[in-house]
Structures are given as structure tokens and as C-alpha cells.
Scaffold this motif. Structure first.
Motif, mmCIF file in Angstrom:
data_model
loop_
_atom_site.group_PDB
_atom_site.id
_atom_site.type_symbol
_atom_site.label_atom_id
_atom_site.label_comp_id
_atom_site.label_asym_id
_atom_site.label_seq_id
_atom_site.Cartn_x
_atom_site.Cartn_y
_atom_site.Cartn_z
ATOM 1 N N ARG A 69 28.090 -25.043 -30.785
ATOM 2 C CA ARG A 69 26.643 -24.854 -30.769
ATOM 3 C C ARG A 69 26.049 -25.279 -32.092
ATOM 4 O O ARG A 69 26.695 -25.245 -33.127
ATOM 5 C CB ARG A 69 26.302 -23.387 -30.506
ATOM 6 C CG ARG A 69 26.623 -23.057 -29.090
ATOM 7 C CD ARG A 69 26.341 -21.655 -28.677
ATOM 8 N NE ARG A 69 26.640 -21.591 -27.250
ATOM 9 C CZ ARG A 69 25.716 -21.704 -26.286
ATOM 10 N NH1 ARG A 69 24.441 -21.828 -26.593
ATOM 11 N NH2 ARG A 69 26.070 -21.670 -25.020
ATOM 12 N N CYS A 70 24.793 -25.672 -32.045
ATOM 13 C CA CYS A 70 24.066 -26.096 -33.240
ATOM 14 C C CYS A 70 23.998 -24.928 -34.213
ATOM 15 O O CYS A 70 23.624 -23.818 -33.840
ATOM 16 C CB CYS A 70 22.666 -26.535 -32.837
ATOM 17 S SG CYS A 70 21.583 -26.839 -34.244
ATOM 18 N N SER A 71 24.358 -25.151 -35.484
ATOM 19 C CA SER A 71 24.337 -24.034 -36.425
ATOM 20 C C SER A 71 22.915 -23.732 -36.885
ATOM 21 O O SER A 71 22.686 -22.769 -37.594
ATOM 22 C CB SER A 71 25.248 -24.311 -37.619
ATOM 23 O OG SER A 71 24.907 -25.523 -38.221
ATOM 24 N N HIS A 72 21.970 -24.515 -36.445
ATOM 25 C CA HIS A 72 20.574 -24.240 -36.796
ATOM 26 C C HIS A 72 19.860 -23.507 -35.661
ATOM 27 O O HIS A 72 19.290 -22.445 -35.870
ATOM 28 C CB HIS A 72 19.867 -25.553 -37.116
ATOM 29 C CG HIS A 72 18.465 -25.369 -37.595
ATOM 30 N ND1 HIS A 72 18.167 -24.879 -38.842
ATOM 31 C CD2 HIS A 72 17.281 -25.601 -36.985
ATOM 32 C CE1 HIS A 72 16.861 -24.816 -38.978
ATOM 33 N NE2 HIS A 72 16.294 -25.243 -37.879
ATOM 34 N N CYS A 73 19.907 -24.060 -34.435
ATOM 35 C CA CYS A 73 19.142 -23.463 -33.328
ATOM 36 C C CYS A 73 20.012 -22.821 -32.248
ATOM 37 O O CYS A 73 19.496 -22.253 -31.296
ATOM 38 C CB CYS A 73 18.216 -24.508 -32.702
ATOM 39 S SG CYS A 73 19.086 -25.709 -31.670
ATOM 40 N N ARG A 74 21.339 -22.898 -32.386
ATOM 41 C CA ARG A 74 22.292 -22.262 -31.466
ATOM 42 C C ARG A 74 22.349 -22.885 -30.092
ATOM 43 O O ARG A 74 22.983 -22.346 -29.191
ATOM 44 C CB ARG A 74 22.018 -20.735 -31.315
ATOM 45 C CG ARG A 74 21.884 -19.954 -32.619
ATOM 46 C CD ARG A 74 23.015 -20.133 -33.563
ATOM 47 N NE ARG A 74 24.344 -19.814 -32.998
ATOM 48 C CZ ARG A 74 25.491 -20.199 -33.515
ATOM 49 N NH1 ARG A 74 25.507 -20.937 -34.598
ATOM 50 N NH2 ARG A 74 26.628 -19.872 -32.943
ATOM 51 N N ARG A 98 23.973 -34.739 -34.739
ATOM 52 C CA ARG A 98 22.541 -34.486 -34.667
ATOM 53 C C ARG A 98 22.264 -33.701 -33.390
ATOM 54 O O ARG A 98 22.641 -34.110 -32.302
ATOM 55 C CB ARG A 98 21.793 -35.817 -34.641
ATOM 56 C CG ARG A 98 20.290 -35.656 -34.736
ATOM 57 C CD ARG A 98 19.656 -37.027 -34.834
ATOM 58 N NE ARG A 98 18.333 -36.985 -34.234
ATOM 59 C CZ ARG A 98 17.224 -37.307 -34.892
ATOM 60 N NH1 ARG A 98 17.270 -37.730 -36.111
ATOM 61 N NH2 ARG A 98 16.056 -37.225 -34.285
ATOM 62 N N CYS A 99 21.621 -32.555 -33.541
ATOM 63 C CA CYS A 99 21.365 -31.684 -32.396
ATOM 64 C C CYS A 99 20.293 -32.289 -31.497
ATOM 65 O O CYS A 99 19.222 -32.643 -31.971
ATOM 66 C CB CYS A 99 20.916 -30.311 -32.892
ATOM 67 S SG CYS A 99 20.352 -29.234 -31.567
ATOM 68 N N PRO A 100 20.576 -32.389 -30.193
ATOM 69 C CA PRO A 100 19.580 -32.973 -29.303
ATOM 70 C C PRO A 100 18.369 -32.060 -29.085
ATOM 71 O O PRO A 100 17.350 -32.500 -28.597
ATOM 72 C CB PRO A 100 20.331 -33.197 -27.986
ATOM 73 C CG PRO A 100 21.562 -32.380 -28.073
ATOM 74 C CD PRO A 100 21.838 -32.087 -29.520
ATOM 75 N N HIS A 101 18.487 -30.779 -29.491
ATOM 76 C CA HIS A 101 17.379 -29.852 -29.255
ATOM 77 C C HIS A 101 16.455 -29.765 -30.466
ATOM 78 O O HIS A 101 15.244 -29.899 -30.341
ATOM 79 C CB HIS A 101 17.909 -28.464 -28.909
ATOM 80 C CG HIS A 101 18.866 -28.482 -27.760
ATOM 81 N ND1 HIS A 101 18.447 -28.467 -26.451
ATOM 82 C CD2 HIS A 101 20.215 -28.577 -27.723
ATOM 83 C CE1 HIS A 101 19.499 -28.535 -25.662
ATOM 84 N NE2 HIS A 101 20.597 -28.597 -26.406
ATOM 85 N N CYS A 102 17.020 -29.520 -31.657
ATOM 86 C CA CYS A 102 16.169 -29.325 -32.829
ATOM 87 C C CYS A 102 16.209 -30.526 -33.775
ATOM 88 O O CYS A 102 15.491 -30.542 -34.769
ATOM 89 C CB CYS A 102 16.557 -28.057 -33.581
ATOM 90 S SG CYS A 102 18.123 -28.199 -34.459
ATOM 91 N N ALA A 103 17.054 -31.504 -33.487
ATOM 92 C CA ALA A 103 17.102 -32.760 -34.249
ATOM 93 C C ALA A 103 17.675 -32.607 -35.658
ATOM 94 O O ALA A 103 17.628 -33.523 -36.453
ATOM 95 C CB ALA A 103 15.746 -33.443 -34.299
HETATM 96 ZN ZN LIG Z 1 19.736 -27.414 -33.058
#
Ligand SMILES: [Zn+2]
Ligand SMILES: [Zn+2]
Length: 205
Positions: A69-74, A98-103
Motif C-alpha cells: 500500500r502507498c505509504s502516503h495515502c494507504r 508512483r501511487c496511482p491514487h495520490c501521485a
Molecule cells: Zn498514495
């Protein structure tokens, strides 16, 4: 928006001479991806096809934990092999994703892994163009920003002139519905909307 010029002439180029990429939907996240002779590269999730030139020069790795999971937005991250990078205090192996949700692009602990499957090394068979709009029941398709602005200038002009180049230039091949004056306002509005969407989505060429 600046008013369209009164007259414009055909720059005389073929369609593939406008810009260096064609923007398509990423086969993985549906975001904007560049397509050119080297393959496909997504600017949202990092998906890419591997250029056939020297695939052996790249070492591949995968995020250590399963279901990453993204360590920024989970939000969940795509779990695929990526080029190995080094980072952190002890120069440990990581991959940058690069997270597809929060970039946000972050480094994640990784371990060596095999190259992405052959399926993802090959170009996906059907790439959907990204910059498209419906105009008066027709599909408007724009390859990139250079193509877009050339269409805006040419179709926006009240007087369109032949340029120095004869024959089947991109402008000469435009379908009749695009050149028709009854559709002009609609087409220009759609081109403007596509330009706005492109800049929101980070499309920069
Ligand atoms: Zn993210
Ligand atoms: Zn993507």
C-alpha cells in the motif's frame, strides 16, 4: 483564451509529425500514458513497456511485502516488477513507485525479482487514445499538445489557406465534419476542454 486568428495556413505536416508522442490510456490504471516508438509509459502509475533495445541492462525488483500500500495515502499499489533502485541509510534495494491514487512517488524496500512477464513487455494490442471527445456525434481524437494547438489555430481561422506543401497533409485529410463551419464553435470548445483536461492530468507535450 486568445481569439482564433482570422486566417491560417496549412503547416504542411503529416499527422505523425505533430509532437513526439501519442497520449493513450494506460493499460494498467487508465491514466495518461505516452506512446512512441520505444513503447508505452504511464505518467500516473509508472507502468511501462520495456524498450526492446537492452532489457538485460535493467535489474528488476518487487516490493517486499505482499499487497503493498502507498505509504502516503494507504491505497493499494500495483504489484509488479520494476527497475531496481538503491536508497535509504544502508543503500538497500528499493523500487520507486508512483501511487496511482495520490501521485506521490516513494521508495519501498524491494527484493530481486524476474523481469515483468512477456505479456507486459510487449505493447498492448489495443491502445485507447486518451485525448478524445464527442463532437456532434463524431469522435474527435487528438494525439498530443502540438497536434491540439495546430488544430485550434487552423480550424479556428475564418480563412484557411493551403500551405506550401501540396498533397495529403494532416490538415488536407481532416474529415469534412471537422472542417464544416457549422461545427466550428463546438470543435473549438471541445479542443479547449481537452487542453484543460490535459493540463490537469499532467500532460506536458
Ligand atoms: Zn498514495
Ligand atoms: Zn498507469
Amino acid at each position: 483564451m486568445k481569439p482564433p486568428p482570422h486566417r491560417a495556413s496549412d503547416p504542411g505536416l503529416r499527422r505523425q509529425q505533430f509532437g513526439h508522442v501519442v497520449w493513450v490510456h494506460c493499460p494498467q490504471c487508465d491514466g495518461p500514458a505516452k506512446h512512441n516508438a520505444l513503447g508505452v509509459k504511464c505518467i500516473r502509475c509508472g507502468y511501462m513497456t520495456i524498450p526492446v533495445i537492452k532489457p538485460a541492462a535493467v535489474q528488476w525488483a518487487r516490493i517486499t511485502i505482499s499487497d503493498p500500500r502507498c505509504s502516503h495515502c494507504r491505497n493499494p499499489l500495483p504489484d509488479t516488477s520494476r527497475p531496481l533502485a538503491r536508497g535509504g541509510d544502508e543503500n538497500r534495494p528499493v523500487v520507486r513507485v508512483r501511487c496511482p491514487h495520490c501521485a506521490k512517488t516513494m521508495a519501498y524496500p524491494a527484493r530481486a525479482w524476474s523481469a515483468p512477464s512477456r505479456a507486459s513487455q510487449q505493447q498492448p494490442r489495443r491502445l485507447k487514445p486518451y485525448l478524445t471527445a464527442q463532437v456532434a456525434g463524431n469522435l474527435l481524437m487528438v494525439d498530443n499538445l502540438a497536434h491540439l494547438s495546430a488544430l485550434e489555430t487552423y480550424l479556428g481561422a475564418a480563412l484557411r489557406e493551403r500551405g506550401p506543401v501540396r498533397g495529403l497533409t494532416m490538415m488536407a485529410r481532416l474529415p469534412a465534419w471537422m472542417k464544416s463551419s457549422t461545427n466550428r464553435a463546438k470543435i473549438l470548445r471541445s479542443l479547449r476542454q481537452l487542453a484543460d483536461r490535459a493540463s490537469k492530468d499532467g500532460i506536458d507535450e
